[in-house]
Design an enzyme around this catalytic site. Structure first.
Site, short mmCIF file in Angstrom:
data_model
loop_
_atom_site.label_atom_id
_atom_site.label_comp_id
_atom_site.label_asym_id
_atom_site.label_seq_id
_atom_site.Cartn_x
_atom_site.Cartn_y
_atom_site.Cartn_z
CE LYS A 97 -22.91 -2.62 4.00
NZ LYS A 97 -22.78 -1.65 2.88
CB SER A 101 -22.96 1.69 4.55
OG SER A 101 -23.01 0.87 3.40
CB SER A 118 -21.05 1.57 0.92
OG SER A 118 -21.99 2.58 1.20
#
Length: 572
Positions: free
Chosen positions: A71, A145, A169
């Site tokens: 990420k 996210s 997330s």
């Protein structure tokens, strides 16, 4: 694209790290419209990591040659970290602690993934790099996210990926992409080298296709980091796996599905499966958990997000996605008095929820009560995002470990997942229960689509029958696939997703016992492999797909619309 499978290929010499890199890049190219990557390492950069494995035995490193994604709020040395905000970008000189542990174990980092900007959101639509495409429905959100990290695993571009999880997330995207999502005990994985959201609550999370892969990655990634003040050494959980266990579920009045009756039915089935495993269901009062969840965004913790970005947000307001700026900028308002009052209330809720753990071994909830279309979220970005946090926002405030697990599909082919949660350092216990939960799938028939010699009336159809297969129906793919005649003996077709130039291709859907599907997969040589194919009716089904690199010299037969039509054209 699972760790055990790649390890076996490395051992028998059918795969090398350099070939793996080529395979991964070809798969990513075939999914070029997925919007899941912010920075993709070049072939030359990836070969550097492959070169480091030269001369090493595949058994010498636990993640030898295993590809993974990161990420883009987690540092990889020499690669920009943007947190989905180009103006914020910086290039770190060293990798995050957790990334370095994976590199030292032999894993190959493929790139940095798309995300809701500054890890603020559960939807996956708050990025200047676009919305990562949900592999099961391009109309629906991928979850956030950590959207890109989930999508890259679901697309079988990597074996696992790293996300972060402050409010859900690392779990919501797992549910929406049919993945395992590990939200470990807070501090079990170091957050050094991670752009903070709420630093006192942030966790690095793991996405994987299987419990086995998730378990191995967690074992490698965890480790006490003396340089991270929030790192905690692992301790042995008091819980041990046993056949009989008690699991709590929210009372019927507390369950919320926001009008999604299919998710409600799937949750009932998941609860029944846990009871089949020997679990005893106990309804609990979910009220204190819900109140703790509301504190995260309705209380002063939003000030911690502001604190992490104070200098940047005050001087670069235009760099933010509007909804992200609106949320984080509210963090300047709460007072120190409000922060202490909220901390006192949270401590009371911790004491209140602690009593629940005297009655149950784990808590089971839907990971999310529903899934939304992108258009719905764009029309109402705040309240719908809040709905997605109904079962997730309280976890880190209450210091719980959590594990998102796939638990079926709606009639439209959209994934559903449940979350198992328990007190801190129960991570291995949750993984062991999830392994038992998932193993029940081995007793259930699975559907697979065939498009070549396994079709009825063709030479290899007998294999399906010998493996206990049952014909279900004829079907056609969505008009997004190209079809090729591969130069093999006997001749085989290759089905490949394509953003342009595709057509609907004839298929047959069959039902096989899980063991039979495993045997069928073992009999299918490269360059074919299992993947998800979208059908005309919007659902998806497992099917054999071909690697993009394998069709460069193959004859394209898309215009025939199916293998039998192509064979018929060759008859004099």
């Amino acid at each position: 694209m699972q760790i055990r499978s790649l390890q076996q290929q490395y051992r028998d010499g059918s795969l090398t790290p350099h070939r793996l890199v080529d395979r991964v890049l070809a798969t990513i190219a075939a999914n070029s419209d997925s919007n899941s990557w912010i920075y993709l390492l070049s072939r030359e950069e990836l070969y550097v990591y492959a070169d480091r494995l030269t001369g090493c035995s595949p058994d010498s490193l636990p993640l030898y040659g295993i590809p993974f994604a990161i990420k883009d709020n987690i540092d990889l040395a020499g690669v920009p970290t943007t947190a989905a905000c180009p103006e914020y970008a910086y290039t770190p000189q060293q990798s995050a602690f957790v990334v370095q542990r994976l590199l030292d174990a032999g894993a190959i980092p493929i790139g940095k993934t798309n995300m809701d900007q500054f890890a603020t959101g559960l939807v996956g639509t708050r990025s200047p790099y676009g919305t990562a495409r949900n592999p099961y429905s391009s109309e629906h959100i991928p979850g956030g996210s950590s959207s890109g990290s989930a999508v890259t695993v679901a697309n079988q571009e990597v074996c696992f990926s790293l996300g972060t999880d402050t409010a859900g997330s690392g779990r919501v995207p797992a549910a929406f992409c049919n993945l395992v999502g590990v939200k470990p005990t807070k501090g079990l994985l170091s957050t050094a080298g991670v752009v903070p959201a709420c630093r006192s609550l942030d966790c690095v999370s793991i996405f994987a296709a299987t419990i086995a892969d998730a378990t191995l990655v967690l074992e490698v990634a965890q480790g006490f980091d003396e340089q991270d003040p929030f790192s905690r050494p692992a301790i042995s959980s008091q819980q041990v796996p046993r056949h009989c266990f008690t699991f709590g579920v929210p009372s019927a009045a507390d369950l919320a599905f926001f009008g999604n009756e299919h998710y409600a039915a799937l949750f009932e089935k998941a609860v029944a499966r846990l009871e089949q495993m020997g679990g005893k269901k106990l309804e609990i009062d979910f009220t204190p958990f819900r109140e703790a969840a509301r504190l995260l965004y309705e209380g002063p913790w939003v000030a911690e997000r502001y604190a992490a970005l104070q200098g940047f947000i005050e001087n670069n307001a235009a760099a933010f996605v509007p909804v992200t700026h609106a949320i984080i900028s509210k963090g300047i308002t709460p007072t120190a008095v409000a922060a202490f009052q909220a901390e006192y209330r949270l401590q009371a809720l911790r004491r209140e929820t602690a009593a629940v753990w005297d009655m149950i071994d784990l808590l089971v909830t839907p990971t999310a009560g529903t899934i939304y279309r992108i258009a719905e979220v764009e029309a109402d970005p705040i309240s719908l995002n809040s709905n997605l946090g109904y079962y997730t926002n309280f976890m880190n405030l209450l210091d719980l470990a959590a594990l998102a697990v796939p638990a079926g599909f709606t009639p439209a082919g959209l994934p559903f997942g449940i979350t198992l949660a328990a007190p801190a350092f129960s991570d291995n216990y949750l993984l062991s229960l999830a392994a038992r939960f998932s193993s029940l799938d081995d007793q259930q028939p699975l559907q697979v689509a065939v498009c070549g010699a396994h079709l009825r009336g063709l030479p290899l159809n007998r294999q399906l029958l010998e493996l206990g297969g049952r014909f279900v129906r004829e079907a056609r793919t969505a008009p997004s696939y190209r079809f090729f005649a591969l130069e093999t003996e006997p001749p085989k077709p290759g089905l490949l997703y394509s953003r342009s130039g595709g057509a609907a291709i004839d298929l047959e859907v069959w039902e096989l016992p899980a063991a039979g599907l495993g045997q069928l997969l073992a009999s299918i040589p490269a360059p074919l492999g299992l993947g998800k194919v979208m059908l005309e009716d919007g659902s998806s089904v497992t099917c054999f797909l071909v690697e993009a690199a394998a069709v460069e010299q193959a004859q394209e037969i898309t215009s025939f619309g199916g293998w039998k039509n192509y064979l018929g054209s060759k008859v004099p």
